[in-house]
Motif scaffolding. Sequence first.
Motif, PDB file in Angstrom:
ATOM      1  N   TYR A 115       0.839  -1.197   0.000  1.00  0.00           N
ATOM      2  CA  TYR A 115       0.000   0.000   0.000  1.00  0.00           C
ATOM      3  C   TYR A 115       0.880   1.256   0.000  1.00  0.00           C
ATOM      4  O   TYR A 115       2.046   1.207   0.408  1.00  0.00           O
ATOM      5  N   PRO A 116       0.324   2.385  -0.417  1.00  0.00           N
ATOM      6  CA  PRO A 116       1.129   3.612  -0.500  1.00  0.00           C
ATOM      7  C   PRO A 116       1.728   4.032   0.839  1.00  0.00           C
ATOM      8  O   PRO A 116       1.076   3.949   1.884  1.00  0.00           O
ATOM      9  N   ILE A 117       2.984   4.447   0.788  1.00  0.00           N
ATOM     10  CA  ILE A 117       3.663   5.037   1.939  1.00  0.00           C
ATOM     11  C   ILE A 117       3.461   6.551   1.849  1.00  0.00           C
ATOM     12  O   ILE A 117       3.927   7.189   0.915  1.00  0.00           O
ATOM     13  N   LEU A 118       2.764   7.096   2.834  1.00  0.00           N
ATOM     14  CA  LEU A 118       2.410   8.516   2.782  1.00  0.00           C
ATOM     15  C   LEU A 118       3.516   9.409   3.314  1.00  0.00           C
ATOM     16  O   LEU A 118       3.695  10.530   2.852  1.00  0.00           O
ATOM     17  N   GLU A 119       4.236   8.915   4.314  1.00  0.00           N
ATOM     18  CA  GLU A 119       5.259   9.737   4.968  1.00  0.00           C
ATOM     19  C   GLU A 119       6.271   8.803   5.609  1.00  0.00           C
ATOM     20  O   GLU A 119       5.924   7.705   6.050  1.00  0.00           O
ATOM     21  N   ALA A 120       7.520   9.221   5.644  1.00  0.00           N
ATOM     22  CA  ALA A 120       8.571   8.418   6.269  1.00  0.00           C
ATOM     23  C   ALA A 120       9.512   9.312   7.064  1.00  0.00           C
ATOM     24  O   ALA A 120       9.823  10.427   6.643  1.00  0.00           O
ATOM     25  N   LYS A 121       9.944   8.810   8.224  1.00  0.00           N
ATOM     26  CA  LYS A 121      10.872   9.540   9.081  1.00  0.00           C
ATOM     27  C   LYS A 121      11.902   8.581   9.649  1.00  0.00           C
ATOM     28  O   LYS A 121      11.590   7.418   9.941  1.00  0.00           O
ATOM     29  N   VAL A 122      13.109   9.080   9.832  1.00  0.00           N
ATOM     30  CA  VAL A 122      14.167   8.323  10.496  1.00  0.00           C
ATOM     31  C   VAL A 122      14.470   8.986  11.832  1.00  0.00           C
ATOM     32  O   VAL A 122      14.756  10.186  11.886  1.00  0.00           O
ATOM     33  N   HIS A 123      14.367   8.219  12.914  1.00  0.00           N
ATOM     34  CA  HIS A 123      14.606   8.726  14.259  1.00  0.00           C
ATOM     35  C   HIS A 123      15.888   8.109  14.823  1.00  0.00           C
ATOM     36  O   HIS A 123      16.056   6.886  14.798  1.00  0.00           O
ATOM     37  N   SER A 124      16.782   8.951  15.326  1.00  0.00           N
ATOM     38  CA  SER A 124      17.967   8.442  16.019  1.00  0.00           C
ATOM     39  C   SER A 124      17.566   7.914  17.391  1.00  0.00           C
ATOM     40  O   SER A 124      16.739   8.516  18.080  1.00  0.00           O
ATOM     41  N   LEU A 125      18.168   6.795  17.794  1.00  0.00           N
ATOM     42  CA  LEU A 125      17.897   6.203  19.102  1.00  0.00           C
ATOM     43  C   LEU A 125      19.069   6.461  20.040  1.00  0.00           C
ATOM     44  O   LEU A 125      20.191   6.750  19.601  1.00  0.00           O
ATOM     45  N   PRO A 126      18.830   6.386  21.358  1.00  0.00           N
ATOM     46  CA  PRO A 126      19.910   6.660  22.324  1.00  0.00           C
ATOM     47  C   PRO A 126      21.142   5.790  22.085  1.00  0.00           C
ATOM     48  O   PRO A 126      21.041   4.631  21.678  1.00  0.00           O
ATOM     49  N   SER A 127      22.291   6.385  22.364  1.00  0.00           N
ATOM     50  CA  SER A 127      23.566   5.698  22.154  1.00  0.00           C
ATOM     51  C   SER A 127      24.537   6.099  23.249  1.00  0.00           C
ATOM     52  O   SER A 127      24.402   7.169  23.855  1.00  0.00           O
ATOM     53  N   ASP A 128      25.523   5.252  23.478  1.00  0.00           N
ATOM     54  CA  ASP A 128      26.579   5.599  24.430  1.00  0.00           C
ATOM     55  C   ASP A 128      27.775   6.252  23.730  1.00  0.00           C
ATOM     56  O   ASP A 128      28.784   6.555  24.359  1.00  0.00           O
TER      57      ASP A 128
END
Length: 260
Positions: A115-128
Amino acid sequence: MIKQIALIGICLFLSGTNHLRAQSNSTKRPVTVMSFNIHAGYGTDGTFDLLKIGNQFREAQPDIVCLQEVDRRTRRSQGKDLTLELANITGFHSFFGKAIPHDGGDYGLAILSKYPILEAKVHSLPSDGIAESRIALEVMIHIQGIYKIRIVNVHLDHSNKEVNRSQIRCLDSKFRDEFPTILAGDFNQTMDDKGMQQLTKVWNLSMTDDAFTYPSNNPNIKIDYLMAYPRNKWKVENAQVLKDSRASDHLPIIATFSLL
């Protein structure tokens, strides 16, 4: 021809509660989601073979596929863009989320969708700051033009349990907002770990504790998951671990969810 994603500027900032209410009068077909750590295209025999992965898709017939350990034009993957190659095989819409540069190209996560992808985002996750950088890939998908859901794909840290738990806390906080959400991926945690115990309290997990996924040739631990939120708004129709161990060092998992 690969279907291109149109990142359209429609407003998706209505509250999750309003979305659920507005969608409640529509007929909602179930959605089948697969999660698969594809080991950069390398099977258990050590050969690079995307057709083995594509065959898993054809046999399982998912609507949406969340992929981990995805290369884009790296040397080890023969300069191929694995997301686009697999989108070609399936005819699905696709989006790649870059986590890190790697081996002359990029490495990260991908989502394929019928199905169509309307919006996409990349989120950084916590890191040491020492371990490999990790991301969450979030997409909004319109199911048959009837209702919208959010898919979140992750591959969490394996080297530091505290970092892994902080990443889980971040995911739980960021995406537990009443919008219909399916969370998928390689969590690198077993069910007895504190992070997973936290998620099981509020997310609707799709499989039992003994649904082992790794290593694929002799699975004895469960570290790959599919789950949905809000817990009381989703029903798991069926779920299974696919047993073909040839395509990767992980077994793919698949579940069908109905939004109530």
